[in-house]
Scaffold this active site. Structure first.
Site, PDB file in Angstrom:
ATOM      1  N   ASN A  47      30.572  41.818  50.011  1.00 26.83           N
ATOM      2  CA  ASN A  47      31.081  40.547  50.570  1.00 26.83           C
ATOM      3  C   ASN A  47      32.425  40.736  51.282  1.00 26.83           C
ATOM      4  OD1 ASN A  47      32.935  40.811  48.517  1.00 26.83           O
ATOM      5  ND2 ASN A  47      32.233  39.034  47.330  1.00 26.83           N
ATOM      6  N   GLY A  58      36.294  45.072  50.211  1.00 24.26           N
ATOM      7  CA  GLY A  58      35.759  46.201  50.981  1.00 24.26           C
ATOM      8  C   GLY A  58      36.141  46.140  52.453  1.00 24.26           C
ATOM      9  N   ALA A  79      29.664  46.546  42.829  1.00 23.40           N
ATOM     10  CA  ALA A  79      30.320  45.273  43.171  1.00 23.40           C
ATOM     11  C   ALA A  79      30.801  44.548  41.926  1.00 23.40           C
ATOM     12  CB  ALA A  79      29.348  44.391  43.949  1.00 23.40           C
ATOM     13  N   SER A  81      37.781  44.057  39.294  1.00 23.74           N
ATOM     14  CA  SER A  81      38.047  45.148  38.348  1.00 23.74           C
ATOM     15  C   SER A  81      39.524  45.352  38.013  1.00 23.74           C
ATOM     16  CB  SER A  81      37.461  46.450  38.900  1.00 23.74           C
ATOM     17  OG  SER A  81      38.055  46.771  40.122  1.00 23.74           O
ATOM     18  N   THR A 125      33.167  51.300  32.546  1.00 25.13           N
ATOM     19  CA  THR A 125      34.593  51.635  32.504  1.00 25.13           C
ATOM     20  C   THR A 125      35.070  52.037  31.118  1.00 25.13           C
ATOM     21  OG1 THR A 125      36.786  50.625  32.625  1.00 25.13           O
ATOM     22  CG2 THR A 125      34.976  49.132  32.293  1.00 25.13           C
ATOM     23  N   TYR A 155      38.318  41.925  31.558  1.00 29.66           N
ATOM     24  CA  TYR A 155      37.563  42.779  32.483  1.00 29.66           C
ATOM     25  C   TYR A 155      36.617  43.705  31.707  1.00 29.66           C
ATOM     26  CZ  TYR A 155      36.923  47.127  35.133  1.00 29.66           C
ATOM     27  OH  TYR A 155      36.398  48.263  35.703  1.00 29.66           O
ATOM     28  N   ARG A 183      46.597  57.923  30.787  1.00 29.06           N
ATOM     29  CA  ARG A 183      45.280  57.730  31.391  1.00 29.06           C
ATOM     30  C   ARG A 183      44.712  59.079  31.833  1.00 29.06           C
ATOM     31  NH1 ARG A 183      46.070  53.686  29.333  1.00 29.06           N
ATOM     32  NH2 ARG A 183      45.908  51.543  30.040  1.00 29.06           N
ATOM     33  N   ARG A 240      52.226  45.362  30.621  1.00 25.67           N
ATOM     34  CA  ARG A 240      51.251  44.496  31.284  1.00 25.67           C
ATOM     35  C   ARG A 240      50.211  44.116  30.235  1.00 25.67           C
ATOM     36  NH1 ARG A 240      47.901  47.192  36.167  1.00 25.67           N
ATOM     37  NH2 ARG A 240      46.857  48.178  34.405  1.00 25.67           N
ATOM     38  N   ASP A 258      46.659  46.206  28.415  1.00 28.58           N
ATOM     39  CA  ASP A 258      46.633  47.665  28.603  1.00 28.58           C
ATOM     40  C   ASP A 258      46.546  48.424  27.272  1.00 28.58           C
ATOM     41  OD1 ASP A 258      46.763  47.893  31.354  1.00 28.58           O
ATOM     42  OD2 ASP A 258      48.953  48.072  31.432  1.00 28.58           O
TER      43      ASP A 258
HETATM   44  N1  LIG Z   1      38.932  52.106  40.343  1.00 28.52           N
HETATM   45  C1  LIG Z   1      38.791  52.541  39.097  1.00 28.52           C
HETATM   46  O1  LIG Z   1      39.630  53.309  38.583  1.00 28.52           O
HETATM   47  C2  LIG Z   1      37.611  52.143  38.262  1.00 28.52           C
HETATM   48  C3  LIG Z   1      37.485  52.655  36.968  1.00 28.52           C
HETATM   49  C4  LIG Z   1      36.410  52.268  36.182  1.00 28.52           C
HETATM   50  C5  LIG Z   1      35.424  51.439  36.712  1.00 28.52           C
HETATM   51  N2  LIG Z   1      35.539  50.967  37.968  1.00 28.52           N
HETATM   52  C6  LIG Z   1      34.461  50.120  38.499  1.00 28.52           C
HETATM   53  O2  LIG Z   1      33.960  50.714  39.681  1.00 28.52           O
HETATM   54  C7  LIG Z   1      33.538  49.726  40.607  1.00 28.52           C
HETATM   55  C8  LIG Z   1      34.191  49.985  41.952  1.00 28.52           C
HETATM   56  O3  LIG Z   1      35.603  50.008  41.794  1.00 28.52           O
HETATM   57  P1  LIG Z   1      36.545  50.117  43.071  1.00 28.52           P
HETATM   58  O4  LIG Z   1      37.860  50.581  42.588  1.00 28.52           O
HETATM   59  O5  LIG Z   1      35.828  50.864  44.122  1.00 28.52           O
HETATM   60  O6  LIG Z   1      36.662  48.571  43.462  1.00 28.52           O
HETATM   61  P2  LIG Z   1      36.649  47.890  44.903  1.00 28.52           P
HETATM   62  O7  LIG Z   1      37.179  46.518  44.710  1.00 28.52           O
HETATM   63  O8  LIG Z   1      37.287  48.770  45.899  1.00 28.52           O
HETATM   64  O9  LIG Z   1      35.094  47.812  45.234  1.00 28.52           O
HETATM   65  C9  LIG Z   1      34.257  46.768  44.827  1.00 28.52           C
HETATM   66  C10 LIG Z   1      33.528  46.246  46.059  1.00 28.52           C
HETATM   67  O10 LIG Z   1      32.611  45.231  45.659  1.00 28.52           O
HETATM   68  C11 LIG Z   1      32.700  44.155  46.570  1.00 28.52           C
HETATM   69  N3  LIG Z   1      32.272  42.959  45.828  1.00 28.52           N
HETATM   70  C12 LIG Z   1      32.872  42.425  44.735  1.00 28.52           C
HETATM   71  N4  LIG Z   1      32.174  41.351  44.296  1.00 28.52           N
HETATM   72  C13 LIG Z   1      31.102  41.232  45.125  1.00 28.52           C
HETATM   73  C14 LIG Z   1      30.014  40.323  45.179  1.00 28.52           C
HETATM   74  N5  LIG Z   1      29.885  39.310  44.314  1.00 28.52           N
HETATM   75  N6  LIG Z   1      29.089  40.484  46.165  1.00 28.52           N
HETATM   76  C15 LIG Z   1      29.204  41.485  47.075  1.00 28.52           C
HETATM   77  N7  LIG Z   1      30.214  42.360  47.058  1.00 28.52           N
HETATM   78  C16 LIG Z   1      31.148  42.244  46.101  1.00 28.52           C
HETATM   79  C17 LIG Z   1      34.144  44.139  47.038  1.00 28.52           C
HETATM   80  O11 LIG Z   1      34.322  43.533  48.300  1.00 28.52           O
HETATM   81  C18 LIG Z   1      34.479  45.619  47.076  1.00 28.52           C
HETATM   82  O12 LIG Z   1      34.226  46.186  48.338  1.00 28.52           O
HETATM   83  C19 LIG Z   1      33.891  48.388  39.982  1.00 28.52           C
HETATM   84  O13 LIG Z   1      32.727  47.862  39.392  1.00 28.52           O
HETATM   85  C20 LIG Z   1      34.915  48.744  38.922  1.00 28.52           C
HETATM   86  O14 LIG Z   1      34.856  47.846  37.841  1.00 28.52           O
HETATM   87  C21 LIG Z   1      36.616  51.290  38.765  1.00 28.52           C
HETATM   88  O1  LIG Z   2      52.522  49.329  39.159  1.00 29.16           O
HETATM   89  C1  LIG Z   2      52.005  49.826  38.152  1.00 29.16           C
HETATM   90  C2  LIG Z   2      50.593  49.950  38.004  1.00 29.16           C
HETATM   91  C3  LIG Z   2      50.105  50.492  36.833  1.00 29.16           C
HETATM   92  N1  LIG Z   2      50.922  50.905  35.847  1.00 29.16           N
HETATM   93  C4  LIG Z   2      50.373  51.488  34.613  1.00 29.16           C
HETATM   94  O2  LIG Z   2      49.607  52.623  34.984  1.00 29.16           O
HETATM   95  C5  LIG Z   2      48.468  52.769  34.144  1.00 29.16           C
HETATM   96  C6  LIG Z   2      47.235  52.799  35.006  1.00 29.16           C
HETATM   97  O3  LIG Z   2      47.062  51.505  35.586  1.00 29.16           O
HETATM   98  P1  LIG Z   2      46.027  51.184  36.753  1.00 29.16           P
HETATM   99  O4  LIG Z   2      46.140  52.204  37.820  1.00 29.16           O
HETATM  100  O5  LIG Z   2      46.196  49.744  37.111  1.00 29.16           O
HETATM  101  O6  LIG Z   2      44.630  51.438  36.050  1.00 29.16           O
HETATM  102  P2  LIG Z   2      44.027  50.829  34.698  1.00 29.16           P
HETATM  103  O7  LIG Z   2      44.652  49.544  34.319  1.00 29.16           O
HETATM  104  O8  LIG Z   2      44.050  51.929  33.675  1.00 29.16           O
HETATM  105  O9  LIG Z   2      42.549  50.472  35.135  1.00 29.16           O
HETATM  106  C7  LIG Z   2      41.793  51.331  35.975  1.00 29.16           C
HETATM  107  O10 LIG Z   2      41.074  52.196  35.178  1.00 29.16           O
HETATM  108  C8  LIG Z   2      40.146  51.561  34.329  1.00 29.16           C
HETATM  109  C9  LIG Z   2      39.470  52.637  33.517  1.00 29.16           C
HETATM  110  O11 LIG Z   2      40.387  53.303  32.688  1.00 29.16           O
HETATM  111  C10 LIG Z   2      39.163  50.789  35.202  1.00 29.16           C
HETATM  112  O12 LIG Z   2      38.199  50.190  34.439  1.00 29.16           O
HETATM  113  C11 LIG Z   2      39.861  49.771  36.050  1.00 29.16           C
HETATM  114  O13 LIG Z   2      38.929  49.140  36.901  1.00 29.16           O
HETATM  115  C12 LIG Z   2      40.895  50.461  36.864  1.00 29.16           C
HETATM  116  O14 LIG Z   2      41.658  49.470  37.559  1.00 29.16           O
HETATM  117  C13 LIG Z   2      48.515  51.559  33.191  1.00 29.16           C
HETATM  118  O15 LIG Z   2      49.115  51.970  31.996  1.00 29.16           O
HETATM  119  C14 LIG Z   2      49.427  50.556  33.880  1.00 29.16           C
HETATM  120  O16 LIG Z   2      50.136  49.720  33.004  1.00 29.16           O
HETATM  121  C15 LIG Z   2      52.297  50.804  35.981  1.00 29.16           C
HETATM  122  O17 LIG Z   2      53.054  51.177  35.081  1.00 29.16           O
HETATM  123  N2  LIG Z   2      52.799  50.269  37.136  1.00 29.16           N
END
Ligand SMILES: NC(=O)c1ccc[n+]([C@@H]2O[C@H](COP(=O)([O-])OP(=O)(O)OC[C@H]3O[C@@H](n4cnc5c(N)ncnc54)[C@H](O)[C@@H]3O)[C@@H](O)[C@H]2O)c1
Ligand SMILES: O=c1ccn([C@@H]2O[C@H](COP(=O)(O)OP(=O)(O)O[C@H]3O[C@H](CO)[C@@H](O)[C@H](O)[C@H]3O)[C@@H](O)[C@H]2O)c(=O)[nH]1
Length: 332
Positions: free
Chosen positions: A32, A36, A73, A76, A116, A140, A220, A281, A284
């Site tokens: 959507n 993205g 999607a 997160s 996650t 989440y 992490r 935060r 966490d």
């Molecule tokens: N980034 C991380 O460290 C991390 C860690 C663990 C799990 N995840 C999971 O991985 C997935 C991808 O994470 P990301 O960091 O790439 O996030 P992101 O936000 O970059 O990607 C998610 C995409 O989904 C789309 N989207 C959201 N809701 C939608 C809907 N209802 N319909 C259509 N499109 C939709 C958004 O526009 C976006 O492009 C998520 O499910 C997130 O929970 C991410």
């Molecule tokens: O400005 C910032 C941002 C983050 N943090 C800390 O850095 C760590 C990592 O934070 P962040 O990068 O936001 O990742 P997480 O909160 O650990 O979550 C990520 O990693 C998870 C899996 O561990 C996924 O599920 C989530 O989608 C993804 O956002 C955490 O302790 C935060 O409190 C800071 O201190 N300052």
């Protein structure tokens, strides 16, 4: 047959699309564009729309021969989910329900799911394995656990087979330089640290220095986004062999504190990065580190970009080349 990638214009999804393309897969992307970017989709056919729009989803399934779905999607952000849990239940849980129902209607019975580390909450054991207790400390993680359980019951009732990939912290960018991380607003540690290094932010806020860890900041497990992407391709291949549903952790198995991440970023960027200590935060957990042996032995997953320094360097290359993210590219 095509692989449907939901959220394929997002950060991890766009890297999975790149990996699928390298394997010669036919790809359909649904996004959507809330987070993205069109320019992040480097392969396949993009449909712009929302998973919760059933008519839109019907068109996607009718117009394509889909045999498997990779479901990224979702919303997160841990912090946001504590302020607005309803948004997370509506998009993550209801959105997944719409998707699974459409899959069953069209007899598509294979799904790889973005789960996650946040499903575990405060871990009982470190590193965490897939048999450890799941007790999320944020909304989440709770919605992701609910989505996993939904898939379990769709397996019991309809024979839907799923691979749930519980990623730890995704970081880094594609080696081509074409795609990387660009969230608005950005909330993830590594891109924010790098924005501070670029002078786009005055400092990095460190959320909490009073955790029960060696330096008091959260620990992490950072895993390169392209290694994560490769695991999805392997998971689709495993489901195509007729494998049962399963859950895998994806991480490097090594933890880094917030302060250590900032120090490594200072080394990589050779820039000053000012850090300011702020309160914790909400939501966490103190430590999240993965045991990923199961993914290695059953999926044949072999992450190649293990050093945090290299992961941060790949992210830095992306940020330096694209200081405005995808805004600097022809399409946003
Ligand atoms: N980034 C991380 O460290 C991390 C860690 C663990 C799990 N995840 C999971 O991985 C997935 C991808 O994470 P990301 O960091 O790439 O996030 P992101 O936000 O970059 O990607 C998610 C995409 O989904 C789309 N989207 C959201 N809701 C939608 C809907 N209802 N319909 C259509 N499109 C939709 C958004 O526009 C976006 O492009 C998520 O499910 C997130 O929970 C991410
Ligand atoms: O400005 C910032 C941002 C983050 N943090 C800390 O850095 C760590 C990592 O934070 P962040 O990068 O936001 O990742 P997480 O909160 O650990 O979550 C990520 O990693 C998870 C899996 O561990 C996924 O599920 C989530 O989608 C993804 O956002 C955490 O302790 C935060 O409190 C800071 O201190 N300052």
């Amino acid at each position: 047959m095509a692989v449907l990638v939901t959220g394929g214009a997002g950060y991890i999804g766009s890297h999975a699309v790149a990996s699928l393309k390298e394997r010669g897969e036919e790809i359909v992307v649904v996004d959507n564009l809330e987070q993205g970017h069109r320019a992040a989709v480097t392969g396949g056919k993009l449909y712009v729309g929302d998973l919760r729009d059933k008519d839109f989803l019907e068109t996607v399934f009718k117009e394509n021969s889909i045999d498997a779905v990779i479901h990224f999607a979702a919303n997160s952000l841990v912090g946001e989910s504590m302020q607005n849990p309803g948004k997370y239940y509506h998009n993550n849980v209801y959105g997944t329900l719409c998707l699974l129902e459409k899959m069953i209607e069209h007899n598509v019975l294979k799904i790889v799911f973005s789960s996650t580390a946040a499903t575990y909450g405060e871990p009982e054991n470190v590193p965490i394995d897939e048999y450890d207790r799941t007790l999320p400390t944020n909304a989440y993680g709770e919605t992701k656990l609910a989505m996993e359980k939904m898939m379990k019951w769709f397996d019991v009732a309809h024979g839907l087979k799923f691979v749930s990939l519980r990623y730890f912290n995704a970081a880094g960018a594609h080696e081509s330089g074409l795609i990387g991380e660009d969230h608005n607003p950005e909330s993830h540690l590594i891109p924010i640290v790098l924005q501070a290094a670029l002078g786009q932010r005055p400092h990095i806020s460190v959320f909490g220095e009073d955790y029960d860890t060696e330096d008091g900041t959260c620990i992490r497990d950072y895993i390169h986004v392209s290694d994560l992407a490769d695991a999805h391709v392997l998971a689709v291949e495993r489901l195509r062999t007729g494998a049962d549903s399963s859950i895998y952790n994806l991480g490097n198995g090594q933890g880094f504190s917030v302060k250590q991440v900032i120090d490594i970023a200072r080394l990589v960027t050779e820039r000053e990065i000012k850090a300011v200590i702020e309160p914790r935060r909400s939501g966490d957990p103190a430590v999240l580190v993965a045991a990923s042996n199961r993914a290695r032995s059953e999926l044949g997953w072999n992450p190649k970009r293990n050093k945090l320094e290299d992961i941060i360097r790949s992210a830095w290359n992306w940020h330096v080349a694209n200081p405005q993210g995808y805004k600097g590219k022809t399409q946003e």
